[in-house]
Design an enzyme around this catalytic site. Sequence first.
Site, PDB file in Angstrom:
ATOM      1  N   HIS A 205       0.799  -1.220   0.000  1.00 45.35           N
ATOM      2  CA  HIS A 205       0.000   0.000   0.000  1.00 45.35           C
ATOM      3  C   HIS A 205       0.836   1.276   0.000  1.00 45.35           C
ATOM      4  O   HIS A 205       0.289   2.370  -0.081  1.00 45.35           O
ATOM      5  CB  HIS A 205      -0.948   0.026   1.205  1.00 45.35           C
TER       6      HIS A 205
HETATM    7  C1  UD1 Z   1      -2.362   5.195   5.706  1.00 49.64           C
HETATM    8  C2  UD1 Z   1      -1.082   5.729   6.344  1.00 49.64           C
HETATM    9  C3  UD1 Z   1      -0.020   4.653   6.284  1.00 49.64           C
HETATM   10  C4  UD1 Z   1      -0.506   3.369   6.909  1.00 49.64           C
HETATM   11  C5  UD1 Z   1      -1.797   2.950   6.219  1.00 49.64           C
HETATM   12  C6  UD1 Z   1      -2.370   1.682   6.794  1.00 49.64           C
HETATM   13  C7  UD1 Z   1      -0.676   8.129   6.122  1.00 49.64           C
HETATM   14  C8  UD1 Z   1       0.153   9.151   5.463  1.00 49.64           C
HETATM   15  N1  UD1 Z   1      -0.570   6.900   5.638  1.00 49.64           N
HETATM   16  O1  UD1 Z   1      -2.071   4.961   4.339  1.00 49.64           O
HETATM   17  O2  UD1 Z   1       1.116   5.090   7.011  1.00 49.64           O
HETATM   18  O3  UD1 Z   1       0.474   2.372   6.779  1.00 49.64           O
HETATM   19  O4  UD1 Z   1      -2.751   4.008   6.349  1.00 49.64           O
HETATM   20  O5  UD1 Z   1      -3.419   1.197   6.001  1.00 49.64           O
HETATM   21  O6  UD1 Z   1      -1.378   8.448   7.050  1.00 49.64           O
HETATM   22  N2  UD1 Z   1      -9.262   4.562   1.173  1.00 49.64           N
HETATM   23  C9  UD1 Z   1     -10.463   3.920   1.064  1.00 49.64           C
HETATM   24  N3  UD1 Z   1     -11.132   3.617   2.215  1.00 49.64           N
HETATM   25  C10 UD1 Z   1     -10.652   3.923   3.444  1.00 49.64           C
HETATM   26  C11 UD1 Z   1      -9.432   4.596   3.530  1.00 49.64           C
HETATM   27  C12 UD1 Z   1      -8.733   4.906   2.397  1.00 49.64           C
HETATM   28  O7  UD1 Z   1     -10.944   3.608  -0.014  1.00 49.64           O
HETATM   29  O8  UD1 Z   1     -11.306   3.597   4.453  1.00 49.64           O
HETATM   30  C13 UD1 Z   1      -8.513   4.859  -0.069  1.00 49.64           C
HETATM   31  C14 UD1 Z   1      -8.786   6.235  -0.603  1.00 49.64           C
HETATM   32  O9  UD1 Z   1      -8.747   6.176  -1.984  1.00 49.64           O
HETATM   33  C15 UD1 Z   1      -7.593   7.013  -0.094  1.00 49.64           C
HETATM   34  C16 UD1 Z   1      -6.482   5.978  -0.138  1.00 49.64           C
HETATM   35  O10 UD1 Z   1      -7.131   4.755   0.206  1.00 49.64           O
HETATM   36  O11 UD1 Z   1      -7.311   8.130  -0.850  1.00 49.64           O
HETATM   37  C17 UD1 Z   1      -5.361   6.245   0.809  1.00 49.64           C
HETATM   38  O12 UD1 Z   1      -5.845   6.385   2.146  1.00 49.64           O
HETATM   39  P1  UD1 Z   1      -4.994   7.223   3.239  1.00 49.64           P
HETATM   40  O13 UD1 Z   1      -5.634   7.107   4.562  1.00 49.64           O
HETATM   41  O14 UD1 Z   1      -4.738   8.582   2.708  1.00 49.64           O
HETATM   42  O15 UD1 Z   1      -3.605   6.510   3.249  1.00 49.64           O
HETATM   43  P2  UD1 Z   1      -3.233   4.956   3.265  1.00 49.64           P
HETATM   44  O16 UD1 Z   1      -2.623   4.633   1.966  1.00 49.64           O
HETATM   45  O17 UD1 Z   1      -4.388   4.120   3.744  1.00 49.64           O
END
Ligand code: UD1
Length: 358
Positions: A205
């Site tokens: 991820h």
């Molecule tokens: C985040 C953390 C990362 C951690 C990871 C665990 C930051 C900078 N990154 O990364 O350190 O290892 O969580 O999973 O805080 N999305 C969904 N549903 C959700 C959440 C996210 O579809 O419930 C999708 C969205 O398209 C979003 C993308 O995932 O834009 C990224 O989510 P985000 O929380 O920004 O970062 P992670 O990649 O999950």
Amino acid sequence: MRPVLLVAGARPNFVKVAPVLRELDRRGVPNVLVHTGQHYDPAMSDVFFDELGIRPPEHHLDVGSASHAVQTARIMEAFEPVVGRVGPGWVVVFGDVNSTVAGALVAAKLGVRVAHVEAGLRSRDWSMPEEVNRVVTDRLSHLLLSPSADGVANLRAEGYGDDRIALVGNVMVDSLLANVDRARARPILADLGLGPDDYAMLTLHRPSNVDDPEVFAGIMGAVAKLAVDLPVVYPVHPRARPALDALGVPTGVLAVEPVGYLDAIALQASARLVLTDSGGLQEETTVLGVPCLTLRTTTERPITIDEGTNALVGVDPAAIDAAVRRVLTSPPPARRPALWDGRAAGRIVDALLAADRP
Ligand code: UD1
């Protein structure tokens, strides 16, 4: 006594907050839980609350996904009035996600002491958003609660005084040890048609791995090669879904939706090897004694290499392939790092209470 205000927002935060909440409750320390809403899909959030027995948060900030600046800013805007209303003695933040740094910034500016669980970890890769979050959060924290001796050494090298540092061990391991038997009893392996020790597990991820189609295709090429000999189960983080859909799922790879906490542990515990770019899985495989290949060029968790089952492999397909062959023929020995013993939450609460004493 003023309440302890705990901030959680993303999957790995939930795993770390659960044992601390339980320990605060056990000792009668008043506490308030805030969920920022950084992760919001049921499979990324609710399932962790249910399985880890975390009570519904007293405050839900509902921020959702956005760019780093927007997400961090939304958390800050929504969290500030909560701190004002609760009047906490401490704000406790966990790990290295955007919710961590946002919570710490708000508290520090309001003059509320911050305690950082997982302090001192450093990848020294400033292109990782998590590294920025780690360094800034530590700088804003009054109490630096570190999972391992390397974390303490990093903090000392950066000039933090020993009066602010506590080596408490790894609180993620508290959750792991408390739940591994329940996890092993889950039917996930049978449901997926997998046998113990007869498959590999993959998770990806990191933006550097899943947002760059060339890097992602290279990794998946090496995984496809492995999957010829050994099925590979791959719970797909929503962030990686578009890249995987564009590339197609290789033969032998079982791409599934994100799994909950217990199934994630169950899949790791019985895997022949794990390939990952997650920090948490590097730690969990070390405790479970399962070989782990980390598909990154740096790690903020070097103890999982020095003492555990982890190897840093990078993302070059030939290097991944060579590492896979090596691990399959001679799995690394496993040793559990000091204080990764299931009792970190107790030491965290001890440190908070000790810092309160005049
Ligand atoms: C985040 C953390 C990362 C951690 C990871 C665990 C930051 C900078 N990154 O990364 O350190 O290892 O969580 O999973 O805080 N999305 C969904 N549903 C959700 C959440 C996210 O579809 O419930 C999708 C969205 O398209 C979003 C993308 O995932 O834009 C990224 O989510 P985000 O929380 O920004 O970062 P992670 O990649 O999950």
